[in-house]
Design a protein around this motif. Structure first.
Motif, PDB file in Angstrom:
ATOM      1  N   ALA A  62      34.200  35.002  21.406  1.00 39.17           N
ATOM      2  CA  ALA A  62      35.472  35.142  20.694  1.00 39.17           C
ATOM      3  C   ALA A  62      36.646  34.710  21.572  1.00 39.17           C
ATOM      4  O   ALA A  62      37.570  34.027  21.115  1.00 39.17           O
ATOM      5  CB  ALA A  62      35.650  36.591  20.245  1.00 39.17           C
ATOM      6  N   LEU A  63      36.615  35.103  22.835  1.00 35.02           N
ATOM      7  CA  LEU A  63      37.701  34.751  23.752  1.00 35.02           C
ATOM      8  C   LEU A  63      37.794  33.248  23.966  1.00 35.02           C
ATOM      9  O   LEU A  63      38.892  32.692  24.092  1.00 35.02           O
ATOM     10  CB  LEU A  63      37.492  35.463  25.092  1.00 35.02           C
ATOM     11  CG  LEU A  63      37.821  36.959  25.112  1.00 35.02           C
ATOM     12  CD1 LEU A  63      37.148  37.632  26.301  1.00 35.02           C
ATOM     13  CD2 LEU A  63      39.341  37.158  25.157  1.00 35.02           C
ATOM     14  N   LYS A 121      45.346  21.833  33.909  1.00 39.19           N
ATOM     15  CA  LYS A 121      44.640  22.876  33.160  1.00 39.19           C
ATOM     16  C   LYS A 121      44.497  24.140  33.999  1.00 39.19           C
ATOM     17  O   LYS A 121      44.612  24.111  35.230  1.00 39.19           O
ATOM     18  CB  LYS A 121      43.272  22.377  32.718  1.00 39.19           C
ATOM     19  CG  LYS A 121      43.326  21.166  31.789  1.00 39.19           C
ATOM     20  CD  LYS A 121      41.940  20.769  31.340  1.00 39.19           C
ATOM     21  CE  LYS A 121      41.961  19.454  30.567  1.00 39.19           C
ATOM     22  NZ  LYS A 121      42.749  19.523  29.333  1.00 39.19           N
ATOM     23  N   THR A 122      44.236  25.247  33.321  1.00 33.94           N
ATOM     24  CA  THR A 122      43.960  26.509  34.003  1.00 33.94           C
ATOM     25  C   THR A 122      42.478  26.578  34.314  1.00 33.94           C
ATOM     26  O   THR A 122      41.645  26.495  33.404  1.00 33.94           O
ATOM     27  CB  THR A 122      44.362  27.714  33.128  1.00 33.94           C
ATOM     28  OG1 THR A 122      45.766  27.666  32.869  1.00 33.94           O
ATOM     29  CG2 THR A 122      44.025  29.033  33.825  1.00 33.94           C
ATOM     30  N   VAL A 123      42.137  26.721  35.592  1.00 40.71           N
ATOM     31  CA  VAL A 123      40.747  26.861  36.017  1.00 40.71           C
ATOM     32  C   VAL A 123      40.566  28.260  36.592  1.00 40.71           C
ATOM     33  O   VAL A 123      41.333  28.690  37.465  1.00 40.71           O
ATOM     34  CB  VAL A 123      40.357  25.800  37.055  1.00 40.71           C
ATOM     35  CG1 VAL A 123      38.918  26.019  37.532  1.00 40.71           C
ATOM     36  CG2 VAL A 123      40.515  24.398  36.474  1.00 40.71           C
ATOM     37  N   LEU A 124      39.561  28.960  36.090  1.00 40.50           N
ATOM     38  CA  LEU A 124      39.307  30.339  36.505  1.00 40.50           C
ATOM     39  C   LEU A 124      37.956  30.450  37.202  1.00 40.50           C
ATOM     40  O   LEU A 124      36.986  29.826  36.786  1.00 40.50           O
ATOM     41  CB  LEU A 124      39.308  31.279  35.290  1.00 40.50           C
ATOM     42  CG  LEU A 124      40.553  31.253  34.391  1.00 40.50           C
ATOM     43  CD1 LEU A 124      40.330  32.153  33.174  1.00 40.50           C
ATOM     44  CD2 LEU A 124      41.792  31.686  35.164  1.00 40.50           C
ATOM     45  N   ILE A 125      37.896  31.257  38.266  1.00 43.78           N
ATOM     46  CA  ILE A 125      36.636  31.608  38.918  1.00 43.78           C
ATOM     47  C   ILE A 125      36.486  33.127  38.761  1.00 43.78           C
ATOM     48  O   ILE A 125      37.372  33.885  39.174  1.00 43.78           O
ATOM     49  CB  ILE A 125      36.614  31.173  40.401  1.00 43.78           C
ATOM     50  CG1 ILE A 125      35.308  31.568  41.087  1.00 43.78           C
ATOM     51  CG2 ILE A 125      37.791  31.716  41.178  1.00 43.78           C
ATOM     52  CD1 ILE A 125      34.155  30.655  40.842  1.00 43.78           C
ATOM     53  N   PRO A 126      35.427  33.608  38.128  1.00 45.27           N
ATOM     54  CA  PRO A 126      35.319  35.035  37.825  1.00 45.27           C
ATOM     55  C   PRO A 126      35.273  35.949  39.046  1.00 45.27           C
ATOM     56  O   PRO A 126      35.659  37.114  38.944  1.00 45.27           O
ATOM     57  CB  PRO A 126      34.020  35.128  37.018  1.00 45.27           C
ATOM     58  CG  PRO A 126      33.875  33.775  36.396  1.00 45.27           C
ATOM     59  CD  PRO A 126      34.385  32.824  37.431  1.00 45.27           C
ATOM     60  N   ASP A 127      34.813  35.449  40.199  1.00 43.79           N
ATOM     61  CA  ASP A 127      34.755  36.278  41.402  1.00 43.79           C
ATOM     62  C   ASP A 127      35.116  35.403  42.599  1.00 43.79           C
ATOM     63  O   ASP A 127      34.414  34.436  42.902  1.00 43.79           O
ATOM     64  CB  ASP A 127      33.348  36.869  41.579  1.00 43.79           C
ATOM     65  CG  ASP A 127      33.293  37.951  42.651  1.00 43.79           C
ATOM     66  OD1 ASP A 127      34.003  37.822  43.670  1.00 43.79           O
ATOM     67  OD2 ASP A 127      32.532  38.919  42.493  1.00 43.79           O
ATOM     68  N   LEU A 162      38.499  35.803  31.317  1.00 44.38           N
ATOM     69  CA  LEU A 162      39.148  35.300  30.105  1.00 44.38           C
ATOM     70  C   LEU A 162      40.164  36.296  29.549  1.00 44.38           C
ATOM     71  O   LEU A 162      41.218  35.892  29.036  1.00 44.38           O
ATOM     72  CB  LEU A 162      38.085  34.993  29.047  1.00 44.38           C
ATOM     73  CG  LEU A 162      37.280  33.716  29.286  1.00 44.38           C
ATOM     74  CD1 LEU A 162      36.039  33.680  28.411  1.00 44.38           C
ATOM     75  CD2 LEU A 162      38.154  32.481  29.034  1.00 44.38           C
ATOM     76  N   GLU A 163      39.876  37.578  29.656  1.00 40.93           N
ATOM     77  CA  GLU A 163      40.803  38.604  29.143  1.00 40.93           C
ATOM     78  C   GLU A 163      42.060  38.710  29.995  1.00 40.93           C
ATOM     79  O   GLU A 163      43.167  38.872  29.467  1.00 40.93           O
ATOM     80  CB  GLU A 163      40.101  39.958  29.098  1.00 40.93           C
ATOM     81  CG  GLU A 163      39.042  40.087  28.021  1.00 40.93           C
ATOM     82  CD  GLU A 163      38.270  41.393  28.105  1.00 40.93           C
ATOM     83  OE1 GLU A 163      37.691  41.791  27.076  1.00 40.93           O
ATOM     84  OE2 GLU A 163      38.228  42.009  29.198  1.00 40.93           O
ATOM     85  N   GLN A 164      41.900  38.623  31.315  1.00 37.79           N
ATOM     86  CA  GLN A 164      43.017  38.880  32.229  1.00 37.79           C
ATOM     87  C   GLN A 164      43.519  37.620  32.944  1.00 37.79           C
ATOM     88  O   GLN A 164      44.409  37.708  33.782  1.00 37.79           O
ATOM     89  CB  GLN A 164      42.595  39.930  33.251  1.00 37.79           C
ATOM     90  CG  GLN A 164      42.188  41.252  32.611  1.00 37.79           C
ATOM     91  CD  GLN A 164      41.791  42.311  33.634  1.00 37.79           C
ATOM     92  OE1 GLN A 164      42.088  42.186  34.821  1.00 37.79           O
ATOM     93  NE2 GLN A 164      41.132  43.354  33.184  1.00 37.79           N
ATOM     94  N   ASN A 165      42.939  36.493  32.633  1.00 37.44           N
ATOM     95  CA  ASN A 165      43.350  35.214  33.210  1.00 37.44           C
ATOM     96  C   ASN A 165      43.249  35.207  34.741  1.00 37.44           C
ATOM     97  O   ASN A 165      44.167  34.805  35.443  1.00 37.44           O
ATOM     98  CB  ASN A 165      44.774  34.845  32.796  1.00 37.44           C
ATOM     99  CG  ASN A 165      45.025  33.345  32.894  1.00 37.44           C
ATOM    100  OD1 ASN A 165      44.242  32.561  32.362  1.00 37.44           O
ATOM    101  ND2 ASN A 165      46.098  32.958  33.564  1.00 37.44           N
ATOM    102  N   HIS A 166      42.105  35.678  35.224  1.00 39.35           N
ATOM    103  CA  HIS A 166      41.913  35.576  36.671  1.00 39.35           C
ATOM    104  C   HIS A 166      40.452  35.249  36.959  1.00 39.35           C
ATOM    105  O   HIS A 166      39.601  35.408  36.084  1.00 39.35           O
ATOM    106  CB  HIS A 166      42.387  36.849  37.383  1.00 39.35           C
ATOM    107  CG  HIS A 166      41.555  38.073  37.184  1.00 39.35           C
ATOM    108  ND1 HIS A 166      40.208  38.165  37.517  1.00 39.35           N
ATOM    109  CD2 HIS A 166      41.886  39.287  36.691  1.00 39.35           C
ATOM    110  CE1 HIS A 166      39.764  39.361  37.249  1.00 39.35           C
ATOM    111  NE2 HIS A 166      40.749  40.059  36.735  1.00 39.35           N
TER     112      HIS A 166
END
Length: 324
Positions: A36-37, A100-106, A297-301
């Motif tokens: 969904a996110l 673009k926004t690139v996120l790494i979960p950890d 995805l929820e917190q953008n980090h």
């Protein structure tokens, strides 16, 4: 299982051979939320072949080895990219998608190879060997890439080495990859002393013991393994090349001398092949989970950023590789 939402239920049918039913409810809620996110945020998930099946097969949009992910990252239209892999991969995605926004979960998802060399080390190598081109493995930081002439992956290293048209090159930082490529080309390769903490643990004795215990075993080895392991194997190649080998040859019994989630992911497409699993886990890859992908995805980090002066030079080295 009846409490699962429809999408999760359908996905489970694909992975049930490698994920026990008792484990699935712990994954299903996060999977539904992530799907969904992604829609809400115009996001896409890139996952390396070493990710666990619930990530690789259930939430990832693009999967592959470092080369495939780098190629894909250069063409992505989504506004948000989540990299289910290690930090240097997220940096590469950012290099090729600066807007673009690139996120790494950890943020702790690192790499022993990337940590084995610094930008200063590369500058010193250039001083020691003036005029010798420097090829940097993608398993490095953006700062190291910025000091190199061109990047390579395990899948294209030989092609990159020979594309330069010179007699001698420097290849950093994986010593075993450099030695294994040197055995395939007339180009002299000067190596660094970096090693992958997963692949360096495999030995030729491991292969001999596996062959004795499993008659008819076909052995596929990643080129980050020591040269003695590659020499004992039936085939050596990147994770993509190993997957392609199984698809092409359909061996009755096979072992992949690489990170163990790779076997789970390839096995799902080949129920007729018996996979022997000598399990060497990458602790960095395993820091990525469904839970922290969802949180990202929820917190953008964690948002990946690269200093512009470094990014421009590092991007050029990656783009040169993609042009080979």
């Amino acid at each position: 299982m009846s409490a699962m939402l429809p999408t999760a239920a359908l996905l489970y049918e694909h992975v049930r051979r490698v994920i026990p039913p008792i484990e699935w409810p712990a994954f299903a809620e996060d999977i539904e939320a992530i799907l969904a996110l992604k829609r809400e945020r115009n996001a896409i998930i890139l996952a390396h072949n070493y990710q666990t099946p619930e990530i690789f097969h259930c939430v990832a949009d693009i999967v592959g080895d470092s080369l495939a992910l780098a190629r894909t990252a250069a063409t992505i239209e989504a506004q948000v990219i989540v990299l289910a892999g290690v930090h240097f991969m997220a940096e590469t995605a950012k290099l090729l998608n600066p807007d673009k926004t690139v996120l790494i979960p950890d943020l702790r998802a690192g790499c022993s190879l990337a940590e084995s060399i610094t930008a200063e080390d590369v500058r010193l190598m250039r001083q020691r060997y003036p005029g010798v081109p420097i090829i940097t493995y993608v398993n490095t930081s953006a700062e190291v890439k910025a000091e190199s002439d061109i990047c390579c992956t395990s899948g294209n290293a030989k092609a990159v080495v020979e594309s330069l048209g010179v007699l001698r090159v420097i290849m950093l930082p994986d010593e075993y990859l450099a030695q294994n490529i040197a055995a395939q080309t007339d180009v002299q390769i000067i190596a660094w002393k970096g090693h992958c903490e997963v692949h360096e643990r495999f030995t030729p004795a491991d292969i001999r013991e596996l062959r004795e215990s499993h008659p008819g075993l076909v052995v596929l080895a990643h080129p980050e393994c020591p040269p003695g392991v590659v020499a004992e194997a039936d085939f050596s190649g990147s994770t993509a090349a190993m997957s392609d080998y199984v698809e092409r040859q359909r061996p009755r019994r096979v072992v992949l001398m690489t990170e163990c989630s790779m076997s789970d992911n390839v096995a799902l497409a080949h129920p007729e092949v018996e996979f022997i699993r000598p399990c060497n886990l990458c602790p960095h890859m395993k820091r990525i989970t469904l839970a922290n992908i969802r949180t990202a995805l929820e917190q953008n980090h964690h948002v990946v950023t690269i200093e512009p002066g470094i990014a421009g030079r590092a991007r050029l080295a990656v783009e040169r590789m993609l042009a080979v």
